[in-house]
Scaffold this motif. Structure first.
Motif, short mmCIF file in Angstrom:
data_model
loop_
_atom_site.label_atom_id
_atom_site.label_comp_id
_atom_site.label_asym_id
_atom_site.label_seq_id
_atom_site.Cartn_x
_atom_site.Cartn_y
_atom_site.Cartn_z
N ARG A 132 0.14 -1.20 -0.01
CA ARG A 132 -0.27 0.33 -0.07
C ARG A 132 0.73 1.55 -0.08
NH1 ARG A 132 -4.20 2.12 3.85
NH2 ARG A 132 -5.75 2.43 2.95
N MET A 133 1.99 1.34 0.86
CA MET A 133 2.92 2.70 1.00
C MET A 133 3.71 2.68 -0.32
SD MET A 133 3.06 4.01 4.20
CE MET A 133 4.04 5.14 3.56
N CYS B 111 2.04 4.70 -3.26
CA CYS B 111 1.67 6.81 -2.13
C CYS B 111 3.27 7.41 -2.75
CB CYS B 111 1.75 6.63 -0.50
SG CYS B 111 0.66 5.59 0.03
N LYS B 112 2.18 8.56 -2.84
CA LYS B 112 3.15 9.97 -3.08
C LYS B 112 3.70 10.68 -2.12
CE LYS B 112 2.97 10.97 -7.99
NZ LYS B 112 2.32 11.79 -9.01
N ARG B 113 4.73 10.35 -1.77
CA ARG B 113 5.24 11.68 -0.91
C ARG B 113 4.78 13.36 -0.89
NH1 ARG B 113 8.99 15.01 0.64
NH2 ARG B 113 9.25 15.39 3.07
N PHE C 273 1.84 11.09 2.83
CA PHE C 273 1.80 9.94 2.04
C PHE C 273 0.39 9.08 1.54
CE2 PHE C 273 5.36 9.98 4.55
CZ PHE C 273 6.64 10.14 3.89
N VAL C 274 0.47 9.90 0.55
CA VAL C 274 -1.09 9.83 -0.09
C VAL C 274 -1.42 8.47 -1.71
CG1 VAL C 274 -2.71 11.50 -1.76
CG2 VAL C 274 -1.49 12.02 -0.35
N LEU C 275 -2.70 7.92 -1.79
CA LEU C 275 -2.27 6.74 -2.51
C LEU C 275 -2.69 7.89 -3.23
CD1 LEU C 275 -4.40 4.62 -0.32
CD2 LEU C 275 -2.49 4.16 -1.90
N CYS D 231 -4.95 9.58 1.96
CA CYS D 231 -3.25 10.35 3.29
C CYS D 231 -3.42 8.78 4.16
CB CYS D 231 -3.77 11.21 4.09
SG CYS D 231 -2.36 11.10 4.35
#
Ligand code: FNR
Length: 450
Positions: free
Chosen positions: A44-45, A48-50, A61-63, A68
């Motif tokens: 999942r992480m 994500c984008k920082r 940290f956003v999908l 978030c």
């Protein structure tokens, strides 16, 4: 390497849903030395984008869909540990690289006994794969600039547990947290302090004793007693902090009402998801959910309504004004979307759990439905009118306290309340209520999009 030290510390344990930013900051305010985030799965992480959130002054940290999954800020930067769920050294390292400059330490969960973790070869599944444990931890230690730790459960014998701990120490980790229960044991089983003690005596890195809430830790003084009993360097607390984060206060526990208000301040400041705030507050208020405030909390469906339970709408409105002003100045909204397109944002307030069930923290309250149709009744009518397809209710029992949770399946989609009910009937009504509230939110959200 300088940085976070794990000796002689009192630590907030990792807790899914509970260990989000407001709880962590509250625990630090009350005196916790180190705070662990909730376990987040590497897969999942890695989607994500920082994002440096200039509106909230956080790092998010956003999908790809805008949700978030991990929010942190400068206030905790040198004391927050990021815990991951992983079964793979390469993914573990990539995940650590993604977050390492924003956190003080990296931890791997090797104790989670849930089916979801075990099926993915994560959590307690790792306890029977020492080679994998070695690979994951030694890869992390080599690649990451922040201290690496892990959290285990005990194995069936002291000898096996000590041998695992020694192998873990040889990877170069800075500390080892030991939850003194077997994979098959539940929170109501007594914690095996003798196993933790044997580990502490066999390794030279700090051992962090965990598992003491309930039996051992009810007040601040008990933390020291648990530390002495287990002969460890540090103590990590989960449930006692979930129920009342002021457990970390040297001066003693605060009334839950005060703690709830302090929690809300952070939830408002960091624009928490109302579902997460409600879930955490429901644990803090767990002994008074039948009170007026408790019932108001359970029926609240927005952060503002939650604030209203404690008469804190003004703080909410003030914060909204400030956040909106910053959004206008910076040109992005609080979730990092440019303002032009943020009108399209969908705010669906439900969360999908690891079993693919959509959950909302709602509780059916009989009194509210004395003179109106119950949630189940409404759904049955819709089914009779063929507005919805086939539906089934499936209930599970939590043996520790004989509480119930029902999953309502409609057209293959599953819905439930994330809260446990005192009877099967109430659990079914709560699941029906969760479904009705979720469909209503979706309709509202679609209407706002137009
Ligand atoms: C947990 N626990 C847990 N452990 C972990 O390593 N990662 C996690 O994300 C979670 N999530 C979680 C959620 C909730 C609500 C609870 C109650 C527990 C286990 C926790 O960290 C701890 O090991 C046990 O609860 C035992 O410690 P206490 O509760 O006796 O202090």
């Amino acid at each position: 390497m300088s940085g976070l030290q794990y000796g002689n510390k009192v630590i907030l344990a990792p807790m899914v849903r509970i260990g989000t930013l407001p709880t962590r900051l509250l625990a630090l305010d009350y005196g916790a030395d180190i705070v662990y985030g909730e376990e987040l799965i590497d897969h999942r992480m890695l989607q994500c984008k920082r994002l440096e959130n200039k509106v909230l002054k956080t790092v998010d940290f956003v999908l790809p869909d805008g949700r978030c999954v991990f929010r942190t800020c400068d206030l905790e930067k040198d004391r927050v540990v990021f815990q991951m769920g992983t079964a793979d050294p390469e993914r573990a390292v990539k995940t650590a690289h993604l977050v390492e400059k924003d956190v003080a330490g990296i931890d791997v969960n090797m104790g989670c006994p849930k089916k979801f973790s075990l099926d993915g070869g994560m959590g307690a599944a790792l306890l029977s794969q020492p080679e994998k444990v070695y690979q994951i931890l030694s890869s992390l230690v080599k690649a990451v600039s922040k201290p690496v730790t892990c959290k285990i459960r005990i194995l069936p014998t002291i000898e096996e547990t000590v041998s695992l701990a020694k192998m873990i120490e040889s990877t170069g980790v800075k500390a080892l947290a030991v939850h003194g229960r077997l994979q098959t044991e539940r929170p109501f089983h007594s914690v095996h302090t003798d196993f933790i003690k044997a580990v502490a005596q066999s390794v030279s890195i700090p051992v962090i004793a965990n598992g003491g809430s309930g039996d051992w830790i009810k007040t601040y003084e008990d933390i020291e007693k648990y530390k002495i009993e287990t002969g460890t360097a540090s103590v990590m607390i989960a449930r006692a902090a979930e129920w009342n984060p002021s457990i970390f206060r040297k001066e003693g526990l605060l009334p839950v009402d005060d703690v709830a208000k302090a929690y809300i301040k952070y939830a408002v400041r960091y624009c928490s998801h109302s579902i997460n705030a409600k879930y955490c507050l429901a644990q803090i208020m767990r002994e008074c959910l039948e009170s007026t405030k408790g019932r108001q909390l359970l029926s609240a469906t927005s952060l503002r309504q939650i604030c209203a339970v404690w008469g804190m709408e003004d703080s909410y409105d003030l914060n909204e004004d400030e956040v909106s002003k910053r959004e206008e100045e910076i040109g992005v909204d609080r979730e990092g979307t440019p303002l032009r397109s943020s009108a399209k944002r969908r705010r669906i307030e439900a969360e999908e759990n690891e079993y693919g069930v959509w959950e909302l923290p709602v509780m059916y309250n009989k009194k509210e439905y004395r003179s109106k149709e119950t949630p189940k009744g409404t759904i049955n009518n819709r089914a009779m009118l063929r507005k919805i397809g086939k539906l089934t209710y499936e209930t599970t029992t939590r043996q520790s306290d004989r509480h119930f949770k029902t999953v309502l399946t409609i057209n293959g989609e599953k819905y439930s309340s994330s809260l446990w009910s005192k009877s099967k009937k109430l659990a079914e009504q709560s699941a029906a209520l969760a479904y009705l509230q979720m469909t209503k939110m979706l309709e509202n959200s679609a209407a706002n999009d137009k």
